[in-house]
Enzyme design. Structure first.
Site, PDB file in Angstrom:
ATOM      1  CB  CYS A   1      50.785  38.123  38.848  1.00  0.00           C
ATOM      2  SG  CYS A   1      50.452  39.416  37.641  1.00  0.00           S
TER       3      CYS A   1
ATOM      4  CB  CYS B   1      43.552  37.917  34.043  1.00  0.00           C
ATOM      5  SG  CYS B   1      43.951  37.682  32.320  1.00  0.00           S
TER       6      CYS B   1
ATOM      7  CB  CYS C   1      44.515  43.519  41.310  1.00  0.00           C
ATOM      8  SG  CYS C   1      46.316  43.500  41.275  1.00  0.00           S
ATOM      9  CB  CYS C   2      43.010  41.409  36.636  1.00  0.00           C
ATOM     10  SG  CYS C   2      43.669  39.871  37.333  1.00  0.00           S
TER      11      CYS C   2
ATOM     12  CB  CYS D   1      47.604  35.567  41.087  1.00  0.00           C
ATOM     13  SG  CYS D   1      47.205  37.083  41.959  1.00  0.00           S
TER      14      CYS D   1
HETATM   15 FE1  SF4 Z   1      46.922  41.477  40.264  1.00  0.00          FE
HETATM   16 FE2  SF4 Z   1      47.058  38.836  40.592  1.00  0.00          FE
HETATM   17 FE3  SF4 Z   1      45.720  39.903  38.494  1.00  0.00          FE
HETATM   18 FE4  SF4 Z   1      48.410  40.008  38.620  1.00  0.00          FE
HETATM   19  S1  SF4 Z   1      47.108  38.165  38.412  1.00  0.00           S
HETATM   20  S2  SF4 Z   1      47.087  41.636  38.012  1.00  0.00           S
HETATM   21  S3  SF4 Z   1      48.752  40.343  40.854  1.00  0.00           S
HETATM   22  S4  SF4 Z   1      45.205  40.049  40.709  1.00  0.00           S
END
Ligand code: SF4
Length: 256
Positions: free
Chosen positions: A209, A237, A126-127, A212
Site C-alpha cells: 500500500c 502484513c 488495518c491489514c 506503508c
Molecule cells: Fe493498511 Fe498499510 Fe496494511 Fe495497507 S499495508 S492494509 S494501508 S496498514
C-alpha cells in the site's frame, strides 16, 4: 503419487512429496502440476515483479489457475494501472477483492484512517480489514493457494518451501518461485517482456500500500521499505503468518 484429493485430506507425507516433485519442475511445470491435481487453485498477486512472472506463466500457458488481487483501496496508482495492463496483455481476468466499507468505517472510528502509523496494533488491524478479510474471501473453497513468496525476500522467508500445509486456512500453499533469486527474475522479465510496476525502477523492490511503502536505500534488504517505521525485523502484513497471531482488535461484528 496420488494427489487428486482436496487439501483437507492430504497428509503431511503427501505435502512433502509434492514439495519434492515441484522442486524438480520449472515454473510452468509446477503450476501445471498443481492445476492438474484437482480442486481450485488460486494465485493471489500483489502485482510485484515476482508475481508478474507467475501471472505471465499462467496467462501464456492458459493454465486453469484463478488470479486474484487484494484491492486494499490504498494501492499506488501505478499498481492499479498494472492490473489493467496485465489483464490486457495476457487476456486474463484478475479478480479484485475489496475491504468492506463497514470494516473501514469501524477501523477509522477506532484508530483514524491513517492510524497504522501510531501503533503496531492499529497497523495489524488495518491489514486485517484491508487484506486478511478480503484474502479469506479470495481463498474461500480453494484447495491450493499459489504465492510469489521467495527465500531471498527476507530472513524470515529464507526457508520457504515449494509446498506447505496452511492449517489456518486448511489448504496447501504453493510457493511457485521460492527458489528464484531477484537477478534471475529480472533477467526473465526482460527476456519475456513481462510488464512490471514502474516503481521497481524508482527504488521500490517490494510494493504494498502507498502509505506503508517507501523506496529503499542502496544496500538495504528488499523489504526494508515496508512499514519502515516499525522496529521489528519480522514485519509482515499477516497474509503469510498465522491468522491467530494477527487477530483483529476491531469489534467482532465487523469481522467476516
Ligand atoms: Fe493498511 Fe498499510 Fe496494511 Fe495497507 S499495508 S492494509 S494501508 S496498514
Amino acid at each position: 503419487m496420488t494427489l487428486n484429493t482436496p487439501s483437507h485430506v492430504l497428509s503431511s507425507h503427501d505435502v512433502s512429496s509434492l514439495d519434492d516433485t515441484l522442486a524438480s519442475l520449472d515454473l510452468a511445470g509446477r503450476l501445471a502440476f498443481v492445476a492438474g491435481l484437482g480442486g481450485r487453485a488460486v494465485f493471489t498477486t500483489s502485482l510485484g515483479i515476482e508475481d508478474q512472472v507467475i501471472t505471465a506463466a499462467i496467462g501464456t500457458h492458459r493454465l486453469p489457475v484463478e488470479v486474484a488481487t487484494l484491492e486494499t483501496g490504498r494501492l499506488f496508482a501505478e499498481t492499479v494501472n498494472l492490473i489493467h495492463e496485465t489483464e490486457e496483455r495476457y487476456d486474463i481476468a484478475i479478480k479484485r477483492f475489496y475491504p468492506a466499507q463497514d470494516d473501514i468505517d469501524a477501523y477509522a472510528e477506532k484508530f483514524g484512517l491513517n492510524g497504522f502509523y501510531d501503533s503496531v496494533e492499529a497497523r495489524h488491524a488495518c491489514c486485517h480489514v484491508r487484506k486478511l478479510v478480503p484474502l479469506a474471501k479470495a481463498l474461500d473453497g480453494a484447495s491450493f493457494w499459489i504465492t510469489g513468496l521467495r527465500r531471498g525476500q527476507s530472513g524470515n522467508r529464507a526457508t520457504t518451501p515449494f509446498a506447505e500445509f496452511d492449517a489456518e486456512r486448511n489448504l496447501i500453499k504453493i510457493n511457485a518461485i521460492a527458489d528464484w533469486d531477484i537477478d534471475v527474475i529480472k533477467a526473465h522479465v526482460l527476456a519475456e517482456n513481462i510488464p512490471v510496476n514502474p516503481l521497481h525502477a524508482r527504488g521500490y523492490p517490494s510494493i504494498g500500500c502507498e502509505p506503508c511503502t517507501r523506496a529503499i536505500k542502496p544496500g538495504e534488504p528488499e523489504r526494508a521499505g515496508r512499514w519502515w517505521w516499525e522496529n521489528d525485523e519480522k514485519r509482515e502484513c499477516g497474509l503469510h503468518v498465522a491468522e491467530a497471531a494477527q487477530a483483529s482488535p476491531l469489534p467482532a461484528a465487523s469481522q467476516r
